[in-house]
Scaffold this active site. Structure first.
Site, PDB file in Angstrom:
ATOM      1  N   GLU A 281      20.722 -23.641 -26.098  1.00  0.00           N
ATOM      2  CA  GLU A 281      22.153 -23.899 -26.297  1.00  0.00           C
ATOM      3  C   GLU A 281      22.433 -24.183 -27.773  1.00  0.00           C
ATOM      4  OE1 GLU A 281      25.489 -27.189 -24.785  1.00  0.00           O
ATOM      5  OE2 GLU A 281      23.341 -27.582 -24.561  1.00  0.00           O
ATOM      6  N   LYS A 344      30.430 -21.418 -20.926  1.00  0.00           N
ATOM      7  CA  LYS A 344      30.202 -22.599 -20.097  1.00  0.00           C
ATOM      8  C   LYS A 344      31.467 -22.940 -19.313  1.00  0.00           C
ATOM      9  CE  LYS A 344      28.375 -27.316 -20.356  1.00  0.00           C
ATOM     10  NZ  LYS A 344      27.893 -28.367 -21.266  1.00  0.00           N
ATOM     11  N   CYS A 394      23.601 -25.851 -20.578  1.00  0.00           N
ATOM     12  CA  CYS A 394      23.434 -27.302 -20.555  1.00  0.00           C
ATOM     13  C   CYS A 394      23.366 -27.829 -19.126  1.00  0.00           C
ATOM     14  CB  CYS A 394      24.561 -27.959 -21.353  1.00  0.00           C
ATOM     15  SG  CYS A 394      24.343 -29.724 -21.627  1.00  0.00           S
TER      16      CYS A 394
END
Length: 521
Positions: A281, A344, A394
């Site tokens: 990430e 995300k 994440c």
């Protein structure tokens, strides 16, 4: 108004021994999670609490459950103070305040369970039914309420016990939570029976029920473990750059960051050809779309190594008159072209956005510096040419519904890119990886994980961790997985088991609030 009637709760009405028993339950529960991850403790952790609550007023049981929750979640989530103080640059008293608020909120769940269990017992509802249903029902609710926080669900304590966790491809992690809760009730009944010196203290029917469920679960697990993985082989090279969080976003360090990832990528691919190279990430600490100098170097690296590459980087796009900022991953082809992007979807509250910022504008002033990211708009399975992948950015890996959606969209490999540097050398990285193990089992697809400072890992579709790196070291991890078929009961039908527990918990709660019958008064 008669102010004499307004009294603080009489905590002295509960013996100190019972409070100690409640704390003991919390400590045992905390120790069962990684690390140290003494998983057998989960099977006995609630027995002290249940003994302390025995025959007590439901309101007193609520207090004891709350104490257990405080002890457990403070022990599990202590690392919140590291994140807030070390990386948030806020005073330690603020970090303790943040931890206290979160722990107090989470402690309400075991408190409510204890309260409803006692009310139910007073109305003739067996603990064997009420406790597992209420625990799982509220655990599932916690995954969605107040933005959702499914961290530290009870079943995750068993992530290394492969025969047990295979049942997750039917029930999700909640099936194990149910089984563990049930085992605690059976143990409590045995202890209570012997302590009371009853003529027949051994709860035979309860023990038989538990043993049957355990044997069925383990037998199913061994059967699944002996089913060969039949998918096509797919080689991965995972890169752990170990970039210090304090300098990660410093523009003067961008050159060195890119150079580190180039060097490690060449090292990984020198060991053998790879179908997919994965950076963590925000490994590219700049807008990949708007930084041609470094973006062209990374594209050139993909061409040089003749591999597809996943590169974590922030992104932006226009939304009318304003810009939307996204936490994204770019997929590069072996020819250096950008062939896909995954954004995300589930953002970190107070990390990447401020919840209810429009309704509570003063909050922005209190948490200045918090990211202002927007959630991604869609689930997209990206095509590498050799197989479709779903990218979890994440802590998206802790949400079962997201992984399931990516696999249902056609992904045959889940890729988790993360930056766990925030957690320091705490238990959090180990807790994080324990949850991603279940995403592989639930959907019967492998999962590979690239983390900035670790833990980088390769997990097969059975939940077996085939390789993992140490924390806070530069590392590369090469391996081969078998692309999954994505065929499982859980992937097809989702959280049917959890919803059944929610329905059961609702029935138990409704019955617990009915008027006592004369027989039970």
């Amino acid at each position: 108004m008669d102010y004499r009637r307004l009294r603080m709760p009489d905590f002295d009405a509960i013996p100190r021994r019972d409070y100690l028993m409640a704390v003991l339950s919390g400590v045992l529960l905390a120790l069962s999670f990684p690390s140290p991850g003494i998983s057998p403790l989960a099977w006995i952790a609630f027995a002290p609490l249940l003994l302390a609550c025995g025959r007590k007023d439901p309101r007193k049981a609520f207090r004891l459950g709350f104490v257990t929750g405080l002890a457990a979640y403070a022990g599990i989530l202590y690392w919140i103070t590291i994140v807030v103080t070390t990386y948030g640059k806020l005073p330690w008293i603020v970090s303790v305040g943040v931890l206290s608020m979160l722990v107090s909120y989470l402690a309400l769940y075991p408190a409510v369970v204890a309260y409803l269990v006692r009310r139910g017992e007073e109305r003739g509802i067996s603990l064997l039914i009420s406790f597992p249903l209420l625990w799982v029902g509220l655990e599932y609710g916690r995954a969605f309420l107040v933005t959702g926080f499914p961290w530290a669900s009870l079943g995750y304590t068993q992530y290394r016990t492969l025969p047990l966790i295979q049942i997750a491809d039917i029930t999700g992690v909640y099936g194990l939570s149910f089984l563990i809760a049930l085992a605690n009730v059976v143990l409590f009944r045995i202890i209570r029976g012997f302590a009371a010196r009853e003529p027949a203290p051994y709860p035979v029917k309860s023990v038989v029920l538990l043993l049957v469920l355990l044997l069925v679960t383990i037998a199913y697990g061994f059967k699944r473990l002996h089913v060969p993985e039949g998918g096509a082989p797919f080689k991965v090279a995972l890169i752990q750059g170990n970039i210090d969080q304090n300098i990660k976003w410093d523009p003067s360090f961008q050159e060195e960051t890119v150079a580190i990832y180039e060097r490690l990528s060449r090292k990984a691919c020198a060991a053998g050809p790879s179908d997919l190279l994965v950076w963590p990430e925000s490994a590219a600490p700049f807008y990949f779309q708007d930084e041609p100098r470094y973006a062209s170097r990374i594209k050139g690296l993909a061409r040089e190594l003749k591999t597809c590459a996943v590169v974590g980087s922030p992104a932006f796009e226009k939304d009318g008159e304003r810009l939307k900022y996204l936490n994204s991953a770019f997929l590069l082809s072996p020819w250096g072209d950008v062939i896909g992007r995954s954004d995300k979807i589930h953002l970190v509250p107070f990390g990447e956005y401020v919840p209810m910022a429009k309704l509570l504008p003063f909050v922005n002033k209190l948490v200045a510096g918090i990211g202002d990211f927007s959630p991604g708009a869609q689930i997209a399975a990206l095509d590498t040419g050799k197989g479709r992948i779903g990218i979890l950015v994440c802590f998206e890996g802790i949400f079962p519904e997201l992984s399931r959606a990516y696999v249902r969209a056609g992904s045959r490999l889940l890729v988790n890119i993360t930056n766990d540097a925030w957690f320091g050398r705490s238990s959090a990285p180990y807790q994080h990886i324990s949850m991603t193990v279940f995403r592989a089992v639930e959907n019967r697809v492998p999962l590979v994980r690239a983390a900035n400072t670790g833990i980088t890992s390769i997990i097969d579709s059975r939940g077996h961790i085939r390789g993992m790196t140490p924390l806070f070291q530069e590392a590369v991890l090469n391996g081969e997985v078998r692309l999954g078929e994505g065929e499982s009961f859980y992937n097809r039908y989702g959280d049917v088991f959890a919803w059944a527990c929610v329905a059961g918990a609702a029935v138990v709660a409704a019955l617990a609030f009915r008027r006592k019958s004369i027989h039970h008064q």
